[in-house]
Structures are given as C-alpha cells and as structure tokens.
Enzyme design. Structure first.
Site, mmCIF file in Angstrom:
data_model
loop_
_atom_site.group_PDB
_atom_site.id
_atom_site.type_symbol
_atom_site.label_atom_id
_atom_site.label_comp_id
_atom_site.label_asym_id
_atom_site.label_seq_id
_atom_site.Cartn_x
_atom_site.Cartn_y
_atom_site.Cartn_z
ATOM 1 N N CYS A 178 0.867 -1.179 0.000
ATOM 2 C CA CYS A 178 0.000 0.000 0.000
ATOM 3 C C CYS A 178 0.903 1.229 0.000
ATOM 4 O O CYS A 178 1.383 1.649 1.053
ATOM 5 C CB CYS A 178 -0.902 -0.027 1.232
ATOM 6 S SG CYS A 178 -2.159 1.257 1.277
ATOM 7 N N GLY A 339 -9.516 1.030 -3.448
ATOM 8 C CA GLY A 339 -10.908 1.111 -3.031
ATOM 9 C C GLY A 339 -11.905 0.617 -4.045
ATOM 10 O O GLY A 339 -12.744 -0.240 -3.753
ATOM 11 N N CYS A 373 -8.083 6.070 -8.024
ATOM 12 C CA CYS A 373 -7.444 6.538 -6.791
ATOM 13 C C CYS A 373 -7.319 8.053 -6.793
ATOM 14 O O CYS A 373 -6.890 8.641 -7.783
ATOM 15 C CB CYS A 373 -6.063 5.899 -6.645
ATOM 16 S SG CYS A 373 -5.216 6.327 -5.112
ATOM 17 N N LYS A 408 -10.950 15.024 -3.449
ATOM 18 C CA LYS A 408 -10.737 14.146 -2.291
ATOM 19 C C LYS A 408 -11.571 14.617 -1.101
ATOM 20 O O LYS A 408 -12.173 13.819 -0.383
ATOM 21 C CB LYS A 408 -9.249 14.124 -1.937
ATOM 22 C CG LYS A 408 -8.872 13.253 -0.733
ATOM 23 C CD LYS A 408 -9.016 11.781 -1.027
ATOM 24 C CE LYS A 408 -8.673 10.922 0.192
ATOM 25 N NZ LYS A 408 -7.242 10.836 0.449
#
Length: 445
Positions: A178, A339, A373, A408
């Site tokens: 990650c 995600g 992302c 975001k």
C-alpha cells in the site's frame, strides 16, 4: 466479516449492542459496511445478513493522513454502525472473532456466543506486520496512518516535531503493498510544516521498497514515475528506492539500498525526529489459522468469483484476498487492493450469492478489478485510473492538480453520506462511471 443466513435464525441481544472489540484495520474504507448494504439488497428480506465488526463505529480510513497532521478530528470521519444498518434491517454484532469453525459454520469470539452462518464473506483487512522489522511501528519508533488510533498517535508526534524540528522519514517498509498513503502523507506533512513556517528546519527523506518512485506496487501507472519524482524534487524531499529497512532505533533508521539484482548497493543510517512508514501486511490470525483457506501469508485464496475453492460457502474480498505481485522486484513489494477494485469484488460477491441462494444456480459474476485513486498532496493532488488494476491494461492514466485535492475532500463527505443512506452504488455514481467506461462487473462472454 459478513454472515448470510438463508432464514432468520439469529437474534441480537443487549450484550451485543454494547460490545467493543480491538482494531486490526488498515487504510481502506470499511468494505464490510458497503458490502452489507449490497448483499442485503441483492438477497431481499427473506434472508438474514449480519455484519460482525470489532468496533461499533465505521471509520473513513482514507482521511487518516489528515487526522495525523491535525486537519481532521476523529469525530468527523466516524459514524455508528448499528444505527444505520438497522434502517436496512441488517443485523450487527460487535465482537472480535478469534476462530472460524468451518466444520460447524460458526464464528467463535470471547465477547459473544458462537455465531452461525450459512454463508460467510471475509473482509477483515490485514494484520499490520510491524514485527517483521525490529523497532518498527507505534509500539516501536515509527508512526502509522493505517488505523485511526495510529493516526491520533502520529498527530501527537507531529506536534512534537513542530515544537522541536528535525529530520523526517516517510515511506513504505519492504513487503508493503500500500504505497499511495506514503506519498500522500509525505506531501501533506510537507504542506503542514510549511504552514507552521518550519519546513526549512526539517530535512525530509522518502524511503520505499519500490524499485522506482511511482511504481506503486503496480509497475507504474501512466506518468506516475516522472510526475511523482518531479513533485518530490520540487518539494526538496530526497528519496531512496529499493530500500530494505534493517532495523529502527530511537531516532535512527538503518537502511540497505539494493541494486537491480537484489544485492546490497549501499547502506544508509538516517537520523530522524519523526518517521511514518507503511508496514507489510499479513492475514489476521482467525482467518490465517483456517487450514486450506489461505496462502502462507494468511491471505484468503479465492477463485475468479471471489469464492474459496476449499469452502464453497465462504467468499472473500478486499485487502485480505491473496493476489500475487504484479512483477518481481529487487526488494519485495505487494500488489495494492485499491478502493474501487475492492468494491468490484463485493459487487461480484453480492450477485454470486443471489445466484446461489435465490436462483439456485452456480455463480458467474466477476469483478472488473478497475482502480480509481484520489490522493491529496496538501494543496494539490494526484489521481490515477488503471483498468484493470492488474496489467495488461486497457486504460491507464495519472494526472495531478488542484482539482484532485478538492475532489478528495468532496469524496470524503460523499462516502460518509453513502454509508448513512445505505446505498452502496447510488444511481448517479453508477451512470457517471459507466459513461467513463468504468463498471464493477465484467461482461459475460
């Protein structure tokens, strides 16, 4: 974890509603919550869906880096789970599971009576394997943003850094899978230090197991290498790639930098006042201990339909699923489970359970594993799309700009609202993404 029972056989009692568990989460949105809504919608009222979670609240983990620098308060990114699940007639058990009894289809917990399941969806996230590196982690000398608790502890360390400036190390340990949060945190911290007017007193180093900047565990995405290198250089952040951290002592990190053949190129000893590195992941104990369910690292082995080959009534999606590395690298790197990729897994599971339980047919649905992302970078941001996430890809691009920073922030508010309303994929989200060619399920051959 999510439990699906073909008939109503389990009732919650007052002990459950007040039960607390221990955290083993990671920087991912709580997929159990979204999956519960989706599975319930697919199966309808004739079948019972129960969510088992070790904490009573949903936590929006992507905002943890903001918590770590004091840009968010924990209350702003948490909501109670049971309150909103109950509106959709989904059960909730707050308990940490210690054992999965696959012979009797039971989840065993010290905090609750055994819980029966007809079908089980494992979406635990990983265990954070700080112990692989001596001195690593919040129990040692480095910080983390993988959980909300870690982020709050990291914030205390950032405040101490601002009060007494010194060198900083940010990055990802060997074996990590990650990488986005490490880049995100480096740029967010850079902005926070500039706001505090002490950045000139804080040398910054980015240390990563990636073979090059912007690899991201994905072999790079679009122009990620050149764009991220440029941003690190522009913000005077030095980097070391192919890095294997030998040990961490108080204020000192010992690093071996490897060459392309995985042999020692040079050694580094870096002093620091503050360090945040993403750890390697492993499977949580109760899952990893089920014989035949997982690979040697404890990640769940699934087929193309997210189903366990050995246990047909067990499905799994998310960070806890076994996915091989995209490519061999001099220092071990894992493949990230982003995600939207995880959401495609959960959508496939919901549709496959409907086929098995309601339609009495074999599962056929497969997630697309597309990746979307958004990463904040302080006052700008970076976004990438990889379709599918695992190469070879049909579409790949990497862009940056102020719009990503704003997107975001908006996404945080949007996702929190989505978890309150109980809609896993609102119609406007579905059709906007579809118009861009981004869909959750693969088209049938």
């Amino acid at each position: 974890m999510l439990i699906v029972n073909k008939h109503f056989t389990f009732n919650l009692d007052s002990r459950v509603r007040n039960c607390y568990g221990n955290s083993s989460g990671v920087r991912r949105r709580n997929r159990r919550h979204a999956a519960a809504y989706e599975v319930k919608e697919a199966l309808g009222s004739a079948h019972e869906v129960i969510m088992v979670n070790e904490r009573p609240e949903f936590r929006f983990v992507p905002s943890n880096p903001w918590v770590a620098v004091g840009w968010r308060e924990p209350d702003a990114i948490t909501i109670p789970i049971e309150k909103y699940l109950a509106k959709k007639k989904i059960g909730f058990v707050c308990a940490r599971i210690d054992k999965i009894d696959t012979d009797n289809n039971l989840l065993i917990s010290e905090q609750h009576a055994p819980i029966h399941y007809d079908y089980l969806i494992i979406a635990t996230g990983p265990k954070l394997a700080f112990s692989n590196i001596p001195g690593a982690g919040p129990g040692g000398y480095t910080q983390s943003v993988c959980t909300l608790d870690h982020a709050e502890k990291c914030r205390d360390d950032v405040e101490a850094l601002i009060a007494n400036p010194g060198p900083v190390v940010v990055g990802s340990f060997q074996g990590a899978s990650c990488f986005g949060p490490a880049y995100e945190y480096a740029f967010i911290l850079d902005k926070a230090l500039k706001d505090a007017k002490i950045r000139h007193k804080v040398p910054m180093y980015f240390v990563t197991s990636e073979p090059y900047i912007g690899h991201l565990g994905l072999g790079g995405v679009g122009d990620s290498k050149s764009l991220l290198e440029s941003d690190l250089r522009t913000n005077d952040i030095k980097w070391i790639c192919n890095a294997s951290v030998d040990k961490v002592e108080q204020g000192v990190m010992h690093i071996s930098e490897m060459d392309k053949k995985g042999q020692l190129d040079q050694s580094h000893i870096i002093e620091f006042k503050h360090a945040m590195l993403i750890p390697p992941f492993a499977g949580v104990d109760c899952v990893a201990n089920v014989e035949g369910l997982c690979n040697p690292k404890g990640f769940v082995i699934t087929d193309e339909h997210q189903r366990s080959p050995k246990f047909p009534n067990i499905f799994s999606g998310g960070v806890c699923v076994a996915i091989p590395p995209v490519e061999a690298t001099p220092v071990p790197t894992g493949t990230p489970k982003t995600g939207y990729m995880i959401e495609t897994m959960m959508t496939a599971i919901a549709h496959n359970l409907k086929q098995i339980i309601v339609d009495n047919t074999e599962p056929t649905h497969k997630g697309t594993w597309h990746a979307i992302c958004l990463a904040d970078m302080g006052d700008t941001g970076a976004a990438f799309v990889a379709m599918p996430q695992i190469p070879p890809r049909n579409v790949t691009w990497f862009k940056k700009g102020k719009w990503v920073h704003l997107a975001k922030i908006a996404f945080e508010k949007y996702f929190m609202r989505k978890m309150k309303t109980g809609t896993s994929e609102p119609v406007y989200e579905k059709y906007v993404l579809k118009a861009l060619g981004i869909e959750r399920l693969q088209k049938e051959d």
